[in-house]
Design an enzyme around this catalytic site. Structure first.
Site, PDB file in Angstrom:
ATOM      1  N   LYS A  11      19.117  88.965  44.492  1.00 25.12           N
ATOM      2  CA  LYS A  11      19.639  89.254  43.160  1.00 25.12           C
ATOM      3  C   LYS A  11      18.606  88.848  42.088  1.00 25.12           C
ATOM      4  CE  LYS A  11      24.322  88.185  44.854  1.00 25.12           C
ATOM      5  NZ  LYS A  11      25.564  87.421  44.567  1.00 25.12           N
ATOM      6  N   TYR A  51      29.917  96.509  43.825  1.00 26.10           N
ATOM      7  CA  TYR A  51      30.938  95.457  43.908  1.00 26.10           C
ATOM      8  C   TYR A  51      32.357  96.004  43.721  1.00 26.10           C
ATOM      9  CZ  TYR A  51      27.693  91.465  44.102  1.00 26.10           C
ATOM     10  OH  TYR A  51      26.763  90.524  44.488  1.00 26.10           O
ATOM     11  N   ASN A 114      23.923  82.740  43.052  1.00 23.61           N
ATOM     12  CA  ASN A 114      23.737  82.382  44.468  1.00 23.61           C
ATOM     13  C   ASN A 114      22.671  83.226  45.166  1.00 23.61           C
ATOM     14  OD1 ASN A 114      25.159  84.733  44.837  1.00 23.61           O
ATOM     15  ND2 ASN A 114      26.966  83.783  45.770  1.00 23.61           N
ATOM     16  N   HIS A 117      22.634  88.682  48.342  1.00 24.37           N
ATOM     17  CA  HIS A 117      23.808  89.408  48.827  1.00 24.37           C
ATOM     18  C   HIS A 117      23.572  89.823  50.272  1.00 24.37           C
ATOM     19  CE1 HIS A 117      27.056  92.354  49.149  1.00 24.37           C
ATOM     20  NE2 HIS A 117      26.162  93.097  49.781  1.00 24.37           N
ATOM     21  N   GLU A 128      27.066 100.174  51.977  1.00 22.37           N
ATOM     22  CA  GLU A 128      26.053  99.622  51.065  1.00 22.37           C
ATOM     23  C   GLU A 128      24.675 100.202  51.338  1.00 22.37           C
ATOM     24  OE1 GLU A 128      28.569  95.481  50.348  1.00 22.37           O
ATOM     25  OE2 GLU A 128      26.708  95.381  51.501  1.00 22.37           O
TER      26      GLU A 128
HETATM   27  P1  DAT Z   1      29.561  87.019  48.979  1.00 21.80           P
HETATM   28  O1  DAT Z   1      28.416  87.329  48.032  1.00 21.80           O
HETATM   29  O2  DAT Z   1      29.349  85.705  49.677  1.00 21.80           O
HETATM   30  O3  DAT Z   1      29.858  88.166  49.917  1.00 21.80           O
HETATM   31  P2  DAT Z   1      31.937  87.840  47.512  1.00 21.80           P
HETATM   32  O4  DAT Z   1      31.712  89.198  48.082  1.00 21.80           O
HETATM   33  O5  DAT Z   1      33.289  87.240  47.636  1.00 21.80           O
HETATM   34  O6  DAT Z   1      30.870  86.780  48.091  1.00 21.80           O
HETATM   35  O7  DAT Z   1      31.589  87.858  45.946  1.00 21.80           O
HETATM   36  C1  DAT Z   1      30.470  88.573  45.482  1.00 21.80           C
HETATM   37  C2  DAT Z   1      29.755  87.738  44.460  1.00 21.80           C
HETATM   38  O8  DAT Z   1      30.625  87.482  43.358  1.00 21.80           O
HETATM   39  C3  DAT Z   1      29.330  86.353  44.930  1.00 21.80           C
HETATM   40  O9  DAT Z   1      28.099  86.367  45.644  1.00 21.80           O
HETATM   41  C4  DAT Z   1      29.216  85.602  43.651  1.00 21.80           C
HETATM   42  C5  DAT Z   1      30.342  86.204  42.812  1.00 21.80           C
HETATM   43  N1  DAT Z   1      31.554  85.380  42.899  1.00 21.80           N
HETATM   44  C6  DAT Z   1      32.372  85.255  43.962  1.00 21.80           C
HETATM   45  N2  DAT Z   1      33.379  84.416  43.713  1.00 21.80           N
HETATM   46  C7  DAT Z   1      33.168  83.968  42.459  1.00 21.80           C
HETATM   47  C8  DAT Z   1      33.849  83.076  41.595  1.00 21.80           C
HETATM   48  N3  DAT Z   1      34.971  82.440  41.996  1.00 21.80           N
HETATM   49  N4  DAT Z   1      33.329  82.866  40.353  1.00 21.80           N
HETATM   50  C9  DAT Z   1      32.230  83.484  39.945  1.00 21.80           C
HETATM   51  N5  DAT Z   1      31.533  84.355  40.712  1.00 21.80           N
HETATM   52  C10 DAT Z   1      31.998  84.585  41.936  1.00 21.80           C
HETATM   53 MG    MG Z   2      30.630  90.053  49.552  1.00 20.55          MG
END
Ligand code: DAT
Ligand code: MG
Length: 151
Positions: A11, A51, A114, A117, A128
């Site tokens: 990212k 997303y 973080n 992805h 994707e």
């Molecule tokens: P991942 O990236 O581990 O697959 P995800 O698909 O649940 O996680 O969410 C996508 C992204 O959204 C994640 O990398 C960071 C953001 N995100 C997830 N939960 C969040 C939260 N509670 N607050 C802020 N950003 C969040």
């Molecule tokens: Mg995810």
């Protein structure tokens, strides 16, 4: 070997923090094969497509603004178990909960930044990869080390 492919993206925070080579090296040293790579600045609309599963979440808008805020390194990695093990290399979504030794555990601090992805399953991996890459951008080739990696 049961070969599969996953979509991995560094990212904008990971790119700006100069973590590209660090992250690529972890997948490469593991034994996975890089079959597609490019750097792009996704539009907000494109980020929303990527997303789309999270569109009801309160952080969706900020997340899509962030993903489209700068260059993203988009990749496809191939290997046995790469979808599930790629997620293991990445660590938990919240870096505060990621184990040391994982990419997020070692290199990130907060969930909104973080750095990486990774597709979460075979269906999302397929979707994707198709969203980010044209078929001709995926390169099929043999790595000489494969016989040593897989036996
Ligand atoms: P991942 O990236 O581990 O697959 P995800 O698909 O649940 O996680 O969410 C996508 C992204 O959204 C994640 O990398 C960071 C953001 N995100 C997830 N939960 C969040 C939260 N509670 N607050 C802020 N950003 C969040
Ligand atoms: Mg995810």
């Amino acid at each position: 070997a049961e070969m599969e492919r996953t979509f991995i993206a560094i990212k904008p925070d990971g790119v700006q923090r100069a973590l590209i080579s660090e992250i690529i090296s972890r997948f490469e040293r593991k034994g996975f094969k890089l079959v597609a790579i490019k750097i792009v600045i996704p539009s907000k609309d494109f980020a929303e497509k990527h997303y789309h599963d999270l569109k009801e979440r309160p952080f969706f808008n900020g997340l899509c603004d962030f993903l489209s805020s700068g260059p993203v390194l988009a990749m496809v990695w191939e290997g046995e178990g790469v979808i599930k093990y790629g997620r293991k290399l990445i660590g938990a979504t919240d870096p505060q909960k990621s184990e040391p030794g994982t990419i997020r555990g070692d290199l990130a601090v907060v969930v909104g930044r973080n750095i990486i992805h990774g597709s979460d399953g075979p269906e999302t991996a397929k979707d994707e990869i198709n969203l980010w890459f044209k078929p001709e951008e995926l390169v099929t080739y043999a790595l000489n080390a494969e016989k040593w990696t897989y036996g």
